[in-house]
Write a protein that holds these residues in place. Structure first.
Motif, short mmCIF file in Angstrom:
data_model
loop_
_atom_site.label_atom_id
_atom_site.label_comp_id
_atom_site.label_asym_id
_atom_site.label_seq_id
_atom_site.Cartn_x
_atom_site.Cartn_y
_atom_site.Cartn_z
N VAL A 53 8.83 8.92 28.00
CA VAL A 53 8.25 7.58 28.19
C VAL A 53 8.84 6.65 27.13
N GLN A 54 9.44 5.57 27.61
CA GLN A 54 10.05 4.60 26.70
C GLN A 54 9.41 3.24 26.91
N THR A 55 8.74 2.75 25.86
CA THR A 55 8.17 1.41 25.92
C THR A 55 9.16 0.43 25.30
N ALA A 56 8.80 -0.85 25.28
CA ALA A 56 9.67 -1.86 24.72
C ALA A 56 9.88 -1.63 23.23
N THR A 57 11.02 -2.06 22.72
CA THR A 57 11.36 -1.92 21.31
C THR A 57 11.75 -3.28 20.75
N LEU A 58 11.97 -3.30 19.44
CA LEU A 58 12.43 -4.53 18.81
C LEU A 58 13.79 -4.96 19.36
N GLU A 59 14.59 -3.99 19.76
CA GLU A 59 15.89 -4.34 20.36
C GLU A 59 15.70 -5.11 21.66
N ASP A 60 14.70 -4.76 22.44
CA ASP A 60 14.42 -5.50 23.68
C ASP A 60 14.02 -6.94 23.35
N VAL A 61 13.22 -7.12 22.30
CA VAL A 61 12.83 -8.46 21.89
C VAL A 61 14.06 -9.25 21.46
N THR A 107 5.56 -4.99 15.44
CA THR A 107 4.61 -4.61 16.49
C THR A 107 4.19 -5.81 17.33
N ALA A 108 3.89 -6.92 16.67
CA ALA A 108 3.45 -8.12 17.39
C ALA A 108 4.57 -8.69 18.25
N LEU A 109 5.81 -8.64 17.76
CA LEU A 109 6.93 -9.13 18.55
C LEU A 109 7.13 -8.31 19.81
N VAL A 110 7.03 -6.99 19.66
CA VAL A 110 7.18 -6.11 20.83
C VAL A 110 6.04 -6.31 21.81
N ARG A 111 4.81 -6.42 21.29
CA ARG A 111 3.66 -6.62 22.16
C ARG A 111 3.77 -7.95 22.91
#
Length: 315
Positions: free
Chosen positions: A296-304, A231-235
């Motif tokens: 609605v698609q927010t950022a994911t761990l894959e984006d990180v 969660t923190a990485l995505v945020r």
């Protein structure tokens, strides 16, 4: 079947001693620095994932922590003891599933896991229970060379867990597993975690890391680039949201004129809106009765992961 010493308190980094302490570890093969000055701490009872592209150094780092490879520099402590020189006292306390499974030839699956169990003084009954837990009862009398890749993977994991270790290392445990077996293994790992065991795994599956891990470490070029909760990485990425509106409900020009929209594009799925204010955009769509089929698609761990390691192909 429960685990000895069950504890309902899930592992958390704060307030608990470290099961693993890695300080300045380096390992090179010629000019290749497979692990390059890694510092890493894993708390007792924590489930930690190590992510990275091919060649990032994940497997080498695990092998150094497990005491299978001698580091060129740095130190590793596991369960309060140094792992090198090879520490025989840790063998009964640690379970290891390697990326490439190695079995005794010409043994059946049942004979294989019973042999592993006997090395740790574990009875045949417990070994047979583990065959059931990983769904291999019907293959119990099949020789290991006759198992499929996924079945061999599940047997390897059962052999690593049959002696109920305090600390478990799993190197890409769900590789070669079908979706059903993969989800069943997730349940198994969650049960081990809930029982208070410490688990470290490598994986290429971002959804797996998000679903299972307390924290993840993202590696590349032998270094840990970042480590935190999913969660923190995505945020921390601070990436915009993407909202897809079903075809025929909204034009690109209309979308671009809406408050909070930074960009819009026409795709085969409909109009895709990019925004850092998804609540504002969704409220505007609701006011004009355009919510049917909205995604609605927010950022994911894959984006990180891609942001940190790049998008180029790796050999």
């Amino acid at each position: 079947m429960g685990f000895a010493g069950e504890n309902s308190d899930r592992g958390r980094p704060g307030g608990r001693r470290n099961a693993i302490e890695v300080s300045g570890v380096a390992k090179a093969y010629g000019d290749l620095r497979a692990v390059d000055g890694v510092d890493l701490q894993v708390a007792e009872g924590e489930l930690v994932g190590i992510l990275g592209p091919n060649g990032a150094g994940k497997t080498t780092l695990l092998e150094v922590i497990e005491g299978l490879r001698r580091p060129d520099a740095g130190s590793v402590t596991v369960l309060g003891e140094p792992v090198w020189p090879r520490n025989a006292g840790l063998l009964r306390r640690v379970g290891v599933q390697l990326q490439a499974s190695s079995f005794f030839e010409r043994l059946t699956a049942r004979e294989q896991i019973r042999t592993f169990a006997s090395l740790y003084g574990v009875g045949a009954g417990r070994a047979d229970e583990w065959l059931e837990r990983v769904g291999l009862v019907e293959k119990a009398d099949t020789r290991v060379e006759g198992l499929s890749g996924g079945q061999a993977q599940r047997l390897s994991i059962a052999c690593a867990l049959v002696h109920d270790p305090e600390l478990v290392f799993l190197d890409e445990p769900t590789a070669a597993l079908d979706p059903q077996a993969r989800r069943n293994l997730w349940d198994l790992l969650s049960g081990i975690h809930e029982a208070g065991r410490t688990v470290v795994l490598t994986t290429h599956y971002m959804d797996e890391a998000e679903a299972l891990c307390d924290r993840v470490a993202i590696m590349d070029a032998g270094r840990v680039l970042r480590m935190d909760t999913p969660t923190a990485l995505v945020r921390g990425l601070d990436a915009p949201a993407r909202i897809t509106v079903a075809p025929g409900q909204l034009s690109v020009d209309e979308a671009r004129s809406m408050d909070g929209v930074t960009d819009a594009a026409d795709t085969h799925d409909g109009v895709v809106v990019t925004t850092r204010e998804p609540t504002t955009v969704v409220a505007a769509l609701a006011a004009t009765a355009r919510l049917d089929g909205v995604r609605v698609q927010t950022a994911t761990l894959e984006d990180v992961f891609l942001d940190l390691t790049g998008r180029e192909y790796r050999a």
